[in-house]
Design an enzyme around this catalytic site. Sequence first.
Site, PDB file in Angstrom:
ATOM      1  N   ASP A   1      39.881 -33.290  40.872  1.00  0.00           N
ATOM      2  CA  ASP A   1      39.931 -32.662  39.259  1.00  0.00           C
ATOM      3  C   ASP A   1      40.257 -31.292  39.434  1.00  0.00           C
ATOM      4  OD1 ASP A   1      38.875 -32.613  36.650  1.00  0.00           O
ATOM      5  OD2 ASP A   1      37.214 -31.851  37.683  1.00  0.00           O
ATOM      6  N   LEU A   2      40.322 -30.663  38.348  1.00  0.00           N
ATOM      7  CA  LEU A   2      40.506 -29.112  38.511  1.00  0.00           C
ATOM      8  C   LEU A   2      39.362 -28.318  38.493  1.00  0.00           C
ATOM      9  CD1 LEU A   2      42.785 -26.877  39.032  1.00  0.00           C
ATOM     10  CD2 LEU A   2      43.489 -27.329  36.487  1.00  0.00           C
ATOM     11  N   ASP A   3      38.944 -28.308  37.034  1.00  0.00           N
ATOM     12  CA  ASP A   3      38.019 -27.456  36.624  1.00  0.00           C
ATOM     13  C   ASP A   3      36.807 -27.607  37.295  1.00  0.00           C
ATOM     14  OD1 ASP A   3      37.348 -25.162  35.396  1.00  0.00           O
ATOM     15  OD2 ASP A   3      37.598 -25.823  33.622  1.00  0.00           O
TER      16      ASP A   3
ATOM     17  N   THR B   1      36.734 -22.522  35.444  1.00  0.00           N
ATOM     18  CA  THR B   1      37.134 -21.924  34.424  1.00  0.00           C
ATOM     19  C   THR B   1      36.277 -22.085  33.348  1.00  0.00           C
ATOM     20  OG1 THR B   1      38.745 -23.407  33.310  1.00  0.00           O
ATOM     21  CG2 THR B   1      39.617 -22.157  34.899  1.00  0.00           C
TER      22      THR B   1
ATOM     23  N   LYS C   1      32.031 -30.235  30.247  1.00  0.00           N
ATOM     24  CA  LYS C   1      32.687 -30.240  31.321  1.00  0.00           C
ATOM     25  C   LYS C   1      33.449 -31.730  31.490  1.00  0.00           C
ATOM     26  CE  LYS C   1      30.263 -26.723  34.019  1.00  0.00           C
ATOM     27  NZ  LYS C   1      29.594 -26.607  35.159  1.00  0.00           N
TER      28      LYS C   1
ATOM     29  N   SER D   1      43.113 -34.202  36.202  1.00  0.00           N
ATOM     30  CA  SER D   1      42.435 -33.287  35.403  1.00  0.00           C
ATOM     31  C   SER D   1      42.820 -33.476  33.778  1.00  0.00           C
ATOM     32  CB  SER D   1      43.166 -31.723  35.436  1.00  0.00           C
ATOM     33  OG  SER D   1      42.632 -31.069  34.402  1.00  0.00           O
ATOM     34  N   ALA D   2      41.725 -33.375  32.924  1.00  0.00           N
ATOM     35  CA  ALA D   2      41.818 -33.510  31.613  1.00  0.00           C
ATOM     36  C   ALA D   2      42.578 -32.423  30.809  1.00  0.00           C
ATOM     37  CB  ALA D   2      40.169 -33.633  30.894  1.00  0.00           C
TER      38      ALA D   2
ATOM     39  N   LYS E   1      38.948 -39.455  30.372  1.00  0.00           N
ATOM     40  CA  LYS E   1      37.730 -39.812  31.239  1.00  0.00           C
ATOM     41  C   LYS E   1      36.603 -40.095  30.476  1.00  0.00           C
ATOM     42  CE  LYS E   1      39.301 -36.512  34.465  1.00  0.00           C
ATOM     43  NZ  LYS E   1      39.012 -35.182  35.366  1.00  0.00           N
TER      44      LYS E   1
ATOM     45  N   GLU F   1      35.173 -34.982  42.101  1.00  0.00           N
ATOM     46  CA  GLU F   1      34.969 -34.845  40.488  1.00  0.00           C
ATOM     47  C   GLU F   1      33.764 -34.011  40.409  1.00  0.00           C
ATOM     48  OE1 GLU F   1      35.153 -34.949  37.448  1.00  0.00           O
ATOM     49  OE2 GLU F   1      37.254 -35.522  37.083  1.00  0.00           O
ATOM     50  N   ASP F   2      33.646 -33.221  39.239  1.00  0.00           N
ATOM     51  CA  ASP F   2      32.420 -32.400  39.201  1.00  0.00           C
ATOM     52  C   ASP F   2      31.519 -33.022  37.695  1.00  0.00           C
ATOM     53  OD1 ASP F   2      34.366 -31.107  37.358  1.00  0.00           O
ATOM     54  OD2 ASP F   2      32.838 -29.779  36.654  1.00  0.00           O
TER      55      ASP F   2
HETATM   56  P1  B16 Z   1      42.206 -27.751  28.083  1.00  0.00           P
HETATM   57  P2  B16 Z   1      39.108 -30.914  34.111  1.00  0.00           P
HETATM   58  C1  B16 Z   1      38.582 -30.205  31.701  1.00  0.00           C
HETATM   59  O1  B16 Z   1      39.211 -29.880  33.187  1.00  0.00           O
HETATM   60  C2  B16 Z   1      37.486 -29.031  31.678  1.00  0.00           C
HETATM   61  O2  B16 Z   1      36.425 -29.396  32.570  1.00  0.00           O
HETATM   62  C3  B16 Z   1      36.976 -29.332  30.075  1.00  0.00           C
HETATM   63  O3  B16 Z   1      35.861 -28.325  29.872  1.00  0.00           O
HETATM   64  C4  B16 Z   1      38.002 -28.844  29.298  1.00  0.00           C
HETATM   65  O4  B16 Z   1      37.520 -29.263  27.862  1.00  0.00           O
HETATM   66  C5  B16 Z   1      39.102 -30.110  29.415  1.00  0.00           C
HETATM   67  O5  B16 Z   1      39.773 -29.868  30.761  1.00  0.00           O
HETATM   68  C6  B16 Z   1      40.573 -29.603  28.341  1.00  0.00           C
HETATM   69  O6  B16 Z   1      40.721 -28.429  28.938  1.00  0.00           O
HETATM   70  O7  B16 Z   1      41.520 -27.331  26.781  1.00  0.00           O
HETATM   71  O8  B16 Z   1      42.713 -26.849  28.951  1.00  0.00           O
HETATM   72  O9  B16 Z   1      43.139 -28.732  27.732  1.00  0.00           O
HETATM   73  O10 B16 Z   1      37.581 -30.882  34.621  1.00  0.00           O
HETATM   74  O11 B16 Z   1      39.237 -32.271  33.761  1.00  0.00           O
HETATM   75  O12 B16 Z   1      40.040 -30.327  35.217  1.00  0.00           O
HETATM   76 MG    MG Z   2      36.103 -30.848  36.264  1.00  0.00          MG
END
Ligand code: B16
Ligand code: MG
Length: 224
Positions: A10-12, A18, A46, A115-116, A146, A170-171
């Site tokens: 996962d990224l964030d 971020t 998250k 990542s999402a 997810k 994953e977090d």
């Molecule tokens: P964006 P991950 C997720 O990243 C974030 O945890 C979540 O807070 C955010 O709303 C989502 O990406 C969408 O991000 O607006 O940049 O498309 O944890 O899946 O890497």
């Molecule tokens: Mg995450």
Amino acid sequence: MNDIKACIFDLDGVIVDTAVYHYKAWKRLANELGFDFTEAYNEQLKGVSRVRSLQLILGWGGITKTEAEQEQLATQKNTWYMEMVNQMTPAEILPGAREFVEACRAADIKTALGSASKNSMTILDKLQITHLFDAIIDGNKVSKAKPDPEVFLKGAQELDVEPKYCVVFEDAIAGVEAAKAGGMKAIGIGDPEVLHEADLVVSGLDKVPRPPKGGVGEWVFNKI
Ligand code: B16
Ligand code: MG
């Protein structure tokens, strides 16, 4: 005993954090709409997609918006978020993350991002680590968020590795659920009480045992 052949990250919250930028941008939006947005609310977003996050926030503020208005609000939030992301440097990579991904590659374990976020390419570029991933699956490539396993299954498919040989880092609770639903091992990054469905929980990639060079036979993830 399975030999692990791929790690999907996962990224964030795993590679970078971020969340504070998401928080500032969502708070600004909520304040302009006339209500407050706390860090406790931000915690619940998250791993949640942008559109779904906005819907939750509007619900917390007791506000109804048309679909077109929602799209415009999500775009506004993203513009503010990206202003902050564009200032990011490699110094913001979380402790041990780069070294762990590099150690996987040195041990012939394939690497993917799952990542999402629809901004993952920009973030990876800012961190200068795009080249460390054999496959990058993000919010632009999936139709189901997810806890649906689509993002990780696509990652495994692109790496040409069966799900049972993949470990996901994953977090978010939804991310751990997605990994398990996809038949993969899940390593939680964060609080063991929150991520109790994970096979193992650690505080960060700096705490994860490195795969042995030249083979994965003795690696801890082969035994969970
Ligand atoms: P964006 P991950 C997720 O990243 C974030 O945890 C979540 O807070 C955010 O709303 C989502 O990406 C969408 O991000 O607006 O940049 O498309 O944890 O899946 O890497
Ligand atoms: Mg995450």
